[in-house]
Design a protein around this motif. Structure first.
Motif, PDB file in Angstrom:
ATOM      1  N   ILE A 206      18.597 -92.876 -48.546  1.00 51.96           N
ATOM      2  CA  ILE A 206      19.410 -93.837 -47.801  1.00 51.96           C
ATOM      3  C   ILE A 206      19.754 -93.293 -46.421  1.00 51.96           C
ATOM      4  N   LEU A 207      20.166 -92.021 -46.352  1.00 49.36           N
ATOM      5  CA  LEU A 207      20.564 -91.430 -45.079  1.00 49.36           C
ATOM      6  C   LEU A 207      19.382 -91.300 -44.126  1.00 49.36           C
ATOM      7  N   SER A 208      18.244 -90.861 -44.636  1.00 47.62           N
ATOM      8  CA  SER A 208      17.070 -90.713 -43.768  1.00 47.62           C
ATOM      9  C   SER A 208      16.565 -92.065 -43.286  1.00 47.62           C
ATOM     10  N   GLY A 209      16.623 -93.078 -44.151  1.00 56.18           N
ATOM     11  CA  GLY A 209      16.212 -94.420 -43.735  1.00 56.18           C
ATOM     12  C   GLY A 209      17.118 -95.007 -42.673  1.00 56.18           C
ATOM     13  N   HIS A 210      18.423 -94.780 -42.810  1.00 55.29           N
ATOM     14  CA  HIS A 210      19.369 -95.285 -41.814  1.00 55.29           C
ATOM     15  C   HIS A 210      19.184 -94.563 -40.484  1.00 55.29           C
ATOM     16  N   ALA A 211      18.957 -93.255 -40.528  1.00 54.98           N
ATOM     17  CA  ALA A 211      18.739 -92.504 -39.289  1.00 54.98           C
ATOM     18  C   ALA A 211      17.481 -92.992 -38.575  1.00 54.98           C
ATOM     19  N   ALA A 212      16.428 -93.275 -39.334  1.00 52.24           N
ATOM     20  CA  ALA A 212      15.193 -93.776 -38.720  1.00 52.24           C
ATOM     21  C   ALA A 212      15.405 -95.141 -38.089  1.00 52.24           C
ATOM     22  N   SER A 213      16.212 -95.991 -38.726  1.00 54.03           N
ATOM     23  CA  SER A 213      16.476 -97.316 -38.163  1.00 54.03           C
ATOM     24  C   SER A 213      17.304 -97.253 -36.883  1.00 54.03           C
ATOM     25  N   GLN A 214      18.038 -96.155 -36.686  1.00 50.82           N
ATOM     26  CA  GLN A 214      18.848 -95.974 -35.485  1.00 50.82           C
ATOM     27  C   GLN A 214      18.126 -95.165 -34.411  1.00 50.82           C
ATOM     28  N   GLY A 215      16.814 -94.953 -34.588  1.00 47.04           N
ATOM     29  CA  GLY A 215      16.037 -94.218 -33.596  1.00 47.04           C
ATOM     30  C   GLY A 215      16.125 -92.717 -33.720  1.00 47.04           C
ATOM     31  N   LEU A 216      16.563 -92.204 -34.882  1.00 45.11           N
ATOM     32  CA  LEU A 216      16.678 -90.762 -35.084  1.00 45.11           C
ATOM     33  C   LEU A 216      15.674 -90.268 -36.113  1.00 45.11           C
ATOM     34  N   GLN A 217      14.485 -90.836 -36.082  1.00 44.39           N
ATOM     35  CA  GLN A 217      13.413 -90.349 -36.933  1.00 44.39           C
ATOM     36  C   GLN A 217      13.075 -88.901 -36.538  1.00 44.39           C
ATOM     37  N   PRO A 218      13.033 -87.974 -37.494  1.00 45.76           N
ATOM     38  CA  PRO A 218      12.729 -86.582 -37.139  1.00 45.76           C
ATOM     39  C   PRO A 218      11.392 -86.463 -36.421  1.00 45.76           C
ATOM     40  N   PRO A 219      11.342 -85.780 -35.288  1.00 46.02           N
ATOM     41  CA  PRO A 219      10.077 -85.641 -34.548  1.00 46.02           C
ATOM     42  C   PRO A 219       9.055 -84.838 -35.336  1.00 46.02           C
ATOM     43  N   GLU A 220       7.784 -85.052 -35.008  1.00 46.03           N
ATOM     44  CA  GLU A 220       6.716 -84.355 -35.714  1.00 46.03           C
ATOM     45  C   GLU A 220       6.725 -82.852 -35.428  1.00 46.03           C
ATOM     46  N   ASP A 221       7.170 -82.485 -34.257  1.00 45.41           N
ATOM     47  CA  ASP A 221       7.242 -81.068 -33.906  1.00 45.41           C
ATOM     48  C   ASP A 221       8.403 -80.420 -34.665  1.00 45.41           C
ATOM     49  N   THR A 222       8.070 -79.593 -35.663  1.00 51.25           N
ATOM     50  CA  THR A 222       9.121 -78.975 -36.486  1.00 51.25           C
ATOM     51  C   THR A 222       9.873 -77.875 -35.752  1.00 51.25           C
ATOM     52  N   ASN A 223       9.422 -77.509 -34.579  1.00 50.79           N
ATOM     53  CA  ASN A 223      10.138 -76.489 -33.802  1.00 50.79           C
ATOM     54  C   ASN A 223      11.362 -77.052 -33.095  1.00 50.79           C
ATOM     55  N   ILE A 224      11.488 -78.374 -33.051  1.00 46.56           N
ATOM     56  CA  ILE A 224      12.650 -78.999 -32.409  1.00 46.56           C
ATOM     57  C   ILE A 224      13.844 -78.899 -33.351  1.00 46.56           C
ATOM     58  N   THR A 225      14.866 -78.194 -32.960  1.00 45.31           N
ATOM     59  CA  THR A 225      16.081 -78.031 -33.772  1.00 45.31           C
ATOM     60  C   THR A 225      17.327 -78.331 -32.962  1.00 45.31           C
ATOM     61  N   SER A 226      17.216 -79.206 -31.957  1.00 43.74           N
ATOM     62  CA  SER A 226      18.361 -79.514 -31.092  1.00 43.74           C
ATOM     63  C   SER A 226      18.574 -81.020 -31.020  1.00 43.74           C
ATOM     64  N   LEU A 227      19.825 -81.409 -30.815  1.00 42.17           N
ATOM     65  CA  LEU A 227      20.208 -82.806 -30.641  1.00 42.17           C
ATOM     66  C   LEU A 227      20.881 -82.962 -29.280  1.00 42.17           C
ATOM     67  N   PHE A 228      20.706 -84.122 -28.686  1.00 39.82           N
ATOM     68  CA  PHE A 228      21.206 -84.395 -27.338  1.00 39.82           C
ATOM     69  C   PHE A 228      22.332 -85.412 -27.412  1.00 39.82           C
ATOM     70  N   LEU A 229      23.486 -85.083 -26.856  1.00 38.93           N
ATOM     71  CA  LEU A 229      24.651 -85.971 -26.795  1.00 38.93           C
ATOM     72  C   LEU A 229      24.829 -86.434 -25.363  1.00 38.93           C
ATOM     73  N   SER A 230      24.953 -87.744 -25.182  1.00 41.27           N
ATOM     74  CA  SER A 230      25.092 -88.299 -23.837  1.00 41.27           C
ATOM     75  C   SER A 230      26.388 -89.083 -23.707  1.00 41.27           C
ATOM     76  N   SER A 231      26.783 -89.323 -22.444  1.00 32.49           N
ATOM     77  CA  SER A 231      27.997 -90.105 -22.116  1.00 32.49           C
ATOM     78  C   SER A 231      29.237 -89.510 -22.751  1.00 32.49           C
ATOM     79  N   LEU A 232      29.415 -88.226 -22.584  1.00 29.53           N
ATOM     80  CA  LEU A 232      30.594 -87.559 -23.120  1.00 29.53           C
ATOM     81  C   LEU A 232      31.829 -87.929 -22.306  1.00 29.53           C
ATOM     82  N   PRO A 233      33.006 -87.914 -22.913  1.00 31.37           N
ATOM     83  CA  PRO A 233      34.232 -88.176 -22.144  1.00 31.37           C
ATOM     84  C   PRO A 233      34.518 -87.044 -21.170  1.00 31.37           C
ATOM     85  N   ASP A 234      35.261 -87.354 -20.134  1.00 31.29           N
ATOM     86  CA  ASP A 234      35.574 -86.357 -19.108  1.00 31.29           C
ATOM     87  C   ASP A 234      36.405 -85.198 -19.654  1.00 31.29           C
TER      88      ASP A 234
END
Length: 324
Positions: A206-234
């Motif tokens: 359920i969690l992996s399916g929901h993440a994929a529907s929100q555009g957070l499908q795990p990338p094919e490159d398994t070396n990627i271990t970082s997440l990007f946060l945007s529009s942070l508050p001041d």
């Protein structure tokens, strides 16, 4: 008090089970059998009152598998162990609400913990604490919630004779289903993993399916271990980001956060994890965003480095040649 009564002091007695609408069935005149101290609780091992009933025509008989105290602590059904409000596995609900399980999983402390919790419960009140959850987690549960009953879950089990021998001599009189089950990760489930919300294959799906529907499908490159946060508050700082993100993932150790790089000018941050598995768990928990200082921040996977990208080699100092 006789010795036999002292041994039963911590045992549970009940007049009616705690059930979800699906397990109870669509029959308004359901008949139940009741057996005091009929079996041990599947989580705390204490004897409890067992209820058994048929939820409807053509369905299998269902029974309670955990005691009412354990059900109230987690706010789950005594039979299917799904959340009574959202109809979701415990692991999905706790991940969205950032709830950390306080119930011990060792054999020594389970019964002692259950007896103490029984004294704190009042009537049908639940001890589930979701005070640390944010709007993003609640929105995630609204999207995943199962509001309508799913009576197909009450169907009879698969006939073992039909599965092993390829046929059943009982024919149409057999009370079980004659079909070959599909063997996958969902076939390997146990009560304690579902109750404590750990290694639950249904929740992971359920969690992996929901993440994929929100555009957070795990990338094919398994070396990627970082997440990007945007529009942070001041008001966000590296220290406040670390405190908020660690709190939002109570089931992960703080040491899995390798580093958090906060770019103040761009109002963004890179969250680097020590391994790919922890990054995927974080992406599943933050699929609907993560609340930082009252603002829901979008989350995306980091990008891989270009193949062959290297740092430019500085020129070697030396006498220059001039053509004449």
């Amino acid at each position: 008090m006789p010795k036999a009564d002292l041994n039963k002091a911590g045992w549970e007695q009940g007049d009616f089970p705690i059930l979800c609408e699906t397990c109870l069935g669509d029959n308004a005149f359901v008949r139940m059998s009741k057996q005091e101290y009929g079996r041990e609780c599947g989580t705390c091992n204490r004897p409890f009152t067992v209820f058994r009933w048929n939820p409807g025509q053509g369905m299998r008989f269902k029974t309670t598998v955990i005691c009412q105290t354990c059900a109230k602590v987690k706010n789950v059904c005594q039979t299917c162990l799904l959340d009574l409000v959202y109809g979701l596995p415990v692991q999905v609900r706790d991940t969205a609400l950032a709830v950390k399980s306080k119930a011990p999983s060792s054999d020594i402390n389970r019964e002692y913990y259950a007896q103490n919790m029984e004294g704190q419960l009042e009537g049908s009140k639940s001890l589930l604490d979701a005070s640390g959850s944010g709007s993003a987690g609640k929105e995630m549960l609204k999207q995943l919630a199962r509001t309508d009953p799913y009576y197909k879950r009450n169907r009879p089990h698969v006939c073992t004779f039909f599965t092993k021998e390829g046929g059943c001599k009982r024919g149409t009189e057999c009370p079980y289903r004659h079909e070959v089950p599909e063997k996958n990760a969902l076939s390997n489930q146990n009560i304690r993993d579902r109750y404590y919300g750990r290694n639950d294959p249904v929740a992971r799906k359920i969690l992996s399916g929901h993440a994929a529907s929100q555009g957070l499908q795990p990338p094919e490159d398994t070396n990627i271990t970082s997440l990007f946060l945007s529009s942070l508050p001041d008001s966000a700082t590296e220290q406040s980001l670390r405190a908020t993100l660690v709190t939002s993932l109570p089931n992960l150790q703080p040491k899995v956060f390798r580093s958090i790089v906060h770019v103040t000018k761009s109002r963004c941050a890179f969250v680097n994890f020590t391994d790919r598995s922890s990054a995927e768990r974080a992406a599943e928990a933050w699929a609907s965003g993560v609340d930082i200082d009252g603002i829901t921040v979008a989350v995306k996977w980091g990008r891989s480095k270009p193949v062959g990208a290297q740092k430019p080699v500085p020129p070697i100092a030396g006498p220059s040649t001039v053509e004449t």
